[in-house]
Design an enzyme around this catalytic site. Structure first.
Site: not given
Length: 486
Positions: A232-233, A235-237, A254, A288
């Site tokens: 995912g993004s 920011k969330v990662g 990833e 991505c």
């Protein structure tokens, strides 16, 4: 296809299909026409706990199962996908707005990764290492981590869920999967159904459809999973990594990218145009690895730009069910609005729109922008949609500097008439992956996939998957007698 949305709009926990008990529903919409596809009552913290406990109970026996026996489950799952390929393609088109070309691309890769999982079950090897102590034998075993939590994204949900789920299971682990709430069927319950029919014992794969608004960090904080695989993004990662570290568990991340496709002065321009258009606009640019930035040597920039713009203008935007459609809808209205805002911001900063697409609902037409100021924040971020920045450069040194001037380092490509020149260029770019005379969007079962900088931590595919979903255990055997100082 409709029966999939009806039958699979549930939670799958401990080998049982059941409704969630949360106080609200995830509504699954078709992003092209806003048709309501399914309604799924969310899983609660208690149900996440039940899923992890079921996984932990089932995992020990599965790990002890002969790997040849485990392998047969994946062979059957592959046959099921092949038998239902058209149905699954239709589901991908409906749930996430993928075009027919995109659905075919995703299914092709999904089958390749499942084939690799068949072999992966037999891949773990142990070692016997020498010891400085007389009579000692050092055995190093490679063993499953136990339970893996998988959080998958909306853009390639079927593939990117399978990329973690199948290898983790093949290596003797159990899995709890949380698909993205925009793609709960393709990225979650469909995969559970396939493995259920393939004979995977109940409890080994659990799917919880829920949201952080309901469960907070319970999915990643839970004490059972030893590894969290998140796609995912960034920011969330970053948050996932922080919570995992605080709870002494491994994270495989990833994340996003801001990839560049570079056209050097000796490139085949027609071929480079084709590669650049695909690299930016496949699946509406919601990839991505997509080429956010296309860098062109100034000596060939005029000719390249003319051909690039002409090709972009031919891309058909519309109904993803139409085989002629190249660009379908983005995933939701928030994404469509953000992309329109990106274009307007670039124009306000002084950029020129060589192609200025309009937005109708979730259909976002391509925009090609040039003259974006070098210090613009837009050039630093990931743009998840059909907007591309054309950037001229003077010589390789400037190109390397521009490509590396981003917090991300996922993928990229360079086009040149001299392969070794391309390889030398690729070595200077701070990315996990880079391609010479090709597009930026690639994934293969045996090759390490992952990024540097804000694009992630760890790798998947091939041998790196072993590192992700197994651990090593040292067992020593003293065949003689050790001497102790007291």
């Amino acid at each position: 296809m409709s029966s999939y949305f009806t039958d699979l709009a549930q939670q799958y926990i401990g080998g049982e299909w059941r409704p969630g008990t949360g106080s609200w529903d995830v509504i699954d919409f078709n992003p092209y026409d806003d048709e309501k596809l399914a309604s799924i009552t969310v899983a609660t913290v208690d149900e996440v706990d039940e899923a992890y406990r079921a996984a932990a109970r089932a995992q020990k026996e599965w790990a002890a199962t002969n790997p040849y026996t485990r392998r047969s489950v994946f062979e059957r799952a592959l046959r099921l996908i092949e038998d239902r390929e058209q149905e699954i393609a239709d589901l991908i088109i409906a749930e996430l707005g993928g075009t027919r070309v995109k659905a075919g691309f995703e299914l092709h890769l999904a089958k390749e990764f499942l084939r690799e999982s068949v072999h992966l079950a037999l891949r773990p090897e142990g070692k016997i290492l020498p010891s400085p102590a007389d009579g000692k034998e050092n055995r190093v075993y490679r063993v499953p981590v136990g339970v893996v939590g998988v959080i998958s994204p909306f853009n390639f949900p079927f593939l990117l869920s399978l990329k973690s789920v199948a290898p983790a299971l093949a290596l003797g682990n159990a899995v709890v999967l949380k698909p993205h709430q925009n793609t709960p069927i393709a990225g979650g319950t469909l995969i559970a159904k396939i493995f259920e029919e393939a004979g995977l014992p109940g409890g080994l794969l659990n799917v919880v459809v829920t949201d952080i608004a309901e469960i907070g960090d319970a999915f990643i904080e839970h004490p059972v999973p030893k590894v969290i695989s998140f796609t995912g993004s960034d920011k969330v990662g970053r948050h996932v990594a922080t919570v995992c570290a605080a709870n002494f568990k491994r994270s495989v991340l990833e994340l996003g990218g801001n990839s560049a496709l570079v056209v050097l002065d000796d490139a085949d321009l027609d071929y480079a145009v084709d590669a650049a258009v695909f690299s930016r606009f496949v699946h509406q640019g919601q990839v991505c690895m997509a080429a956010n930035r296309v860098l062109v040597d100034r000596s060939v920039a005029g000719e390249f730009t003319e051909k690039f713009v002409a090709k972009v203008k031919t891309l058909k935007v519309g109904d993803p069910r139409d085989p002629r459609t190249v660009i379908g809808p983005v995933i939701n209205s928030a994404q469509a609005g953000a992309l329109a805002g990106t274009v307007e911001q670039a124009l306000a900063e002084g950029a020129t729109a060589l192609v200025h697409g309009t937005t109708t609902g979730n259909l976002v037409e391509p925009s090609v922008l040039t003259g974006v100021p070098a210090d613009s924040a837009l050039l630093q971020q990931e743009v998840f949609g059909p907007v591309v920045f054309l950037i001229p450069f003077d010589g390789e040194e400037e190109a390397v500097r521009i490509v590396n001037d981003t917090p991300y380092g996922l993928s990229g490509a360079v086009h040149t008439g001299d392969i070794e020149r391309g390889v030398a260029f690729a070595k200077r770019i701070d990315t996990g992956m880079f391609h010479v005379n090709d597009g930026t969007v690639h994934d293969e079962p045996l090759v390490p996939f992952g990024g540097e900088k804000h694009s992630g931590i760890g790798r998947l595919n091939g041998e790196t998957t072993l590192e992700a979903f197994t651990t090593v255990k040292w067992i020593s055997v003293q065949h003689g007698r050790s001497g102790f100082p007291f």
